[in-house]
Design an enzyme around this catalytic site. Structure first.
Site, PDB file in Angstrom:
ATOM      1  N   CYS A 388      39.735 133.192   0.430  1.00  0.00           N
ATOM      2  CA  CYS A 388      39.047 134.233   1.223  1.00  0.00           C
ATOM      3  C   CYS A 388      39.972 135.434   1.424  1.00  0.00           C
ATOM      4  O   CYS A 388      40.182 136.199   0.496  1.00  0.00           O
ATOM      5  CB  CYS A 388      38.529 133.637   2.518  1.00  0.00           C
ATOM      6  SG  CYS A 388      37.110 134.572   3.144  1.00  0.00           S
ATOM      7  N   HIS A 514      35.352 129.244   0.751  1.00  0.00           N
ATOM      8  CA  HIS A 514      36.272 128.294   1.387  1.00  0.00           C
ATOM      9  C   HIS A 514      36.089 126.891   0.796  1.00  0.00           C
ATOM     10  O   HIS A 514      35.319 126.090   1.338  1.00  0.00           O
ATOM     11  CB  HIS A 514      35.996 128.241   2.894  1.00  0.00           C
ATOM     12  CG  HIS A 514      36.421 129.476   3.609  1.00  0.00           C
ATOM     13  ND1 HIS A 514      37.678 129.645   4.138  1.00  0.00           N
ATOM     14  CD2 HIS A 514      35.746 130.625   3.860  1.00  0.00           C
ATOM     15  CE1 HIS A 514      37.774 130.839   4.702  1.00  0.00           C
ATOM     16  NE2 HIS A 514      36.615 131.457   4.541  1.00  0.00           N
ATOM     17  N   GLU A 516      37.964 124.478   1.031  1.00  0.00           N
ATOM     18  CA  GLU A 516      38.508 123.433   1.917  1.00  0.00           C
ATOM     19  C   GLU A 516      37.419 122.759   2.748  1.00  0.00           C
ATOM     20  O   GLU A 516      37.648 121.679   3.305  1.00  0.00           O
ATOM     21  CB  GLU A 516      39.600 124.014   2.832  1.00  0.00           C
ATOM     22  CG  GLU A 516      39.141 124.963   3.936  1.00  0.00           C
ATOM     23  CD  GLU A 516      39.046 126.421   3.505  1.00  0.00           C
ATOM     24  OE1 GLU A 516      38.883 126.681   2.296  1.00  0.00           O
ATOM     25  OE2 GLU A 516      39.107 127.310   4.379  1.00  0.00           O
TER      26      GLU A 516
HETATM   27  N1  GLN Z   1      38.677 139.225   6.966  1.00  0.00           N
HETATM   28  C1  GLN Z   1      38.122 138.982   5.677  1.00  0.00           C
HETATM   29  C2  GLN Z   1      36.633 139.271   5.647  1.00  0.00           C
HETATM   30  O1  GLN Z   1      35.984 139.307   6.652  1.00  0.00           O
HETATM   31  C3  GLN Z   1      38.389 137.565   5.210  1.00  0.00           C
HETATM   32  C4  GLN Z   1      37.689 136.516   6.019  1.00  0.00           C
HETATM   33  C5  GLN Z   1      38.227 135.141   5.802  1.00  0.00           C
HETATM   34  O2  GLN Z   1      39.317 134.960   5.287  1.00  0.00           O
HETATM   35  N2  GLN Z   1      37.497 134.135   6.243  1.00  0.00           N
HETATM   36  O3  GLN Z   1      36.064 139.429   4.598  1.00  0.00           O
END
Ligand code: GLN
Length: 549
Positions: A388, A514, A516
């Protein structure tokens, strides 16, 4: 007895004396055991705080926010539920006082209470019971509901009253109470003390709940005398006072410890369900691999911003462990604060690690440290995994250092950048409320043939869970492709970049989603599996000690 929609039986888990006893882990372990005796289990957590969900809370307050397939931002205990029992959670798996009150208050505003005075009892407790009942289904034999917080908290009272009523309505053979409590060891006295647990059960009894099973968290084994005392004063059968001693090696031992004491057998007997044989061989083998890995140890750095808090990257750490199980290696995590890299440089803090992972996050603190860590991984050919925000930072690093876009950035951190390689998603631009409004939950992704991602997944169509507002800016796709950045996963229907990787590198992969949230102890997520495997291959270059076979 009130009519019930299905045959689902209910188990309620409360906690006493202190928080952080591992109620979620215990509940998840019980779910695993019941499943392995042939029952279909669903799980749920009821949290007494007033936030509608934990999505708006800082990781320092609440640890990781776990995202379900259907896009709910939930408590991290749901991660245990999915990782242990493979129980798939959804929106009905986590309610808070905030979400319950919101429903009741909205109904009141709509005139839904027809002139009545709206009160905690019965309206809030009824709504809680509706939440519990949402688990009832023909394909659910047993529902386990964990009540967050500690018995004695003012805010958990409506939940306790609701489960008391619920059990009364469904009858004893269809519902039971487990109380998880602490039996502390007092060093100065050289003794374990049962008094706090007696008092906690005392509070429960004033509310009308007598636990059917008492699970005692302790550092040392309990004697028969301790158990007898607790049984007598808490009005629990002697064989149902269970010891849950701190495990020696891994949390995945907890189900084995509970099974050794036949907790699952007692649960089934009390619920009048047949006690089928327990099938745990694969679990035992997995735990054995964890404790005695054949391939020694591999050290992997996690470079983040919430490093001081163990729970902030819970699913990441667990998924690394799962990747380790797949390679029969113990993963040791070196936790590195990204801000420290800004001060000391990447090499000083990352030298010697076999792999580097940059997890998700929000806000600009520590961003430049993460970018430096990624540059170090890229140029030193150390396996790298970005998740992410980690993927967004990998993109920024490549744009700046390889594609010559000097001040490339995400508009989250620098709205005035000349190269907004990461930008807010179009539909996010009109969003005003913060809670539950990100791109959330599972979306399809097409994995491009011939890439390392495709090698890992072994298939082209995957579904992964998301939680973000920003994304790769397609305006830069051609330019970055020409300069060697590989786009290996795309959400086809919206043409969004989901996975990026590098060709001339042993293993450099980053994803917008994600992974995970989909890794389990028995089935490591393919990307974690391959990342750890690549790190093991890289280990020869490092100064890591190997444990004996
Ligand atoms: N801050 C980034 C976004 O909103 C990444 C978010 C995250 O890592 N969950 O896109």
């Amino acid at each position: 007895m009130a009519a019930r929609s299905g045959k689902t039986k209910h188990i309620f888990v409360t906690g006493g004396v202190v928080s952080s006893l591992g109620k979620g882990l215990t509940a998840a372990s019980l779910a695993l055991l019941l499943q392995r005796r042939g029952y279909r289990v669903k799980m749920q957590k009821l949290d007494p705080y007033l936030n509608v969900d934990p999505g708006t809370m800082s990781p320092y307050q609440h640890g990781e926010v776990y995202v379900t397939v259907d896009g709910a931002e939930t408590d991290l205990d749901l991660g245990h539920y999915e990782r242990f029992g493979g129980v798939i959670c959804n929106r009905n798996s986590n309610y808070t006082s905030g979400s319950i009150y919101r429903t009741v208050i909205c109904r009141e505003r709509e005139g839904g209470y027809l002139g009545k005075t709206v009160q905690v009892i019965p309206h809030i407790t009824d709504e809680i019971k509706t939440a519990i009942r949402s688990l009832d289904a023909d394909d659910v034999d047993i529902a386990i509901t964990e009540i967050g917080g500690t018995v004695g908290d003012i805010e958990s009272l409506p939940f306790l009253e609701a489960i008391r009523q619920f059990r009364h309505e469904i009858g004893r053979q269809n519902g039971l109470f487990i109380h998880l409590t602490l039996v502390p060891y007092i060093k100065a006295a050289g003794e374990m003390k049962t008094k706090p647990s007696q008092q906690s059960v005392g509070i429960l009894r004033t509310i009308g709940i007598i636990p059917d099973i008492l699970i005692c968290r302790c550092e040392h084994p309990m004697t028969d005398e301790h158990k007898a005392k607790l049984a007598l004063f808490c009005d629990v059968d002697l064989n149902k006072v269970i010891e849950e001693k701190d495990v020696d090696h891994t949390i995945y031992e907890v189900p084995l410890e509970l099974a050794r004491q036949d907790v699952d057998v007692y649960l089934l007997e009390m619920l009048n369900l047949h006690v089928n044989p327990l099938k745990l061989d694969d679990w035992r083998a997995m735990v054995d691999t964890l404790i005695h890995p054949e391939n020694g140890t591999v050290e992997i750095a996690v470079v983040g911003k919430y490093i001081s808090l163990k729970d902030a990257y819970k699913s990441i750490y667990e998924s690394l462990t799962h990747g380790g199980i797949a390679s029969s290696v113990k993963v040791e995590v070196r936790m590195v604060e990204s801000e420290d890299i800004e001060k000391s440089g990447a090499e000083a803090l990352l030298k010697g690690v076999a792999g580097i992972l940059v997890p998700g996050g929000f806000g600009d603190r520590g961003i430049e440290g993460k970018i430096k860590a990624i540059e170090y991984a890229r140029t030193s050919k150390i396996p790298f995994f970005g998740i992410c925000l980690g993927m967004q930072c990998a993109t920024i690093e490549y744009a700046r250092n390889v594609c010559g876009m000097k001040d490339a950035n995400s508009t989250e951190f620098n709205p005035a950048t000349s190269f907004p390689v990461i930008d807010m998603m179009v539909e996010q631009k009109k969003v005003t409320e913060k809670g539950g409004t990100m791109r959330l939950g599972a979306y399809p992704c097409r994995v491009i043939a011939g890439t390392k991602a495709s090698q890992a997944y072994g298939k082209t169509d995957i579904h992964e869970r998301h939680r973000h507002r920003y994304e790769f800016n397609n305006k830069y796709r051609d330019q970055m492709t020409k300069q060697g950045f590989v786009f290996s996963g795309i959400c086809v229907e919206r043409d969004l970049v989901e996975i990026v990787e590098l060709k001339d590198h042993p293993w450099f992969m980053a994803c917008q989603f994600h992974p995970e949230f989909q890794s389990t102890a028995l089935n490591a997520h393919p990307l974690f599996r391959e990342f750890v495997s690549a790190s093991v291959k890289n280990r020869a270059k490092t100064d890591l000690k190997r444990t004996k076979k």
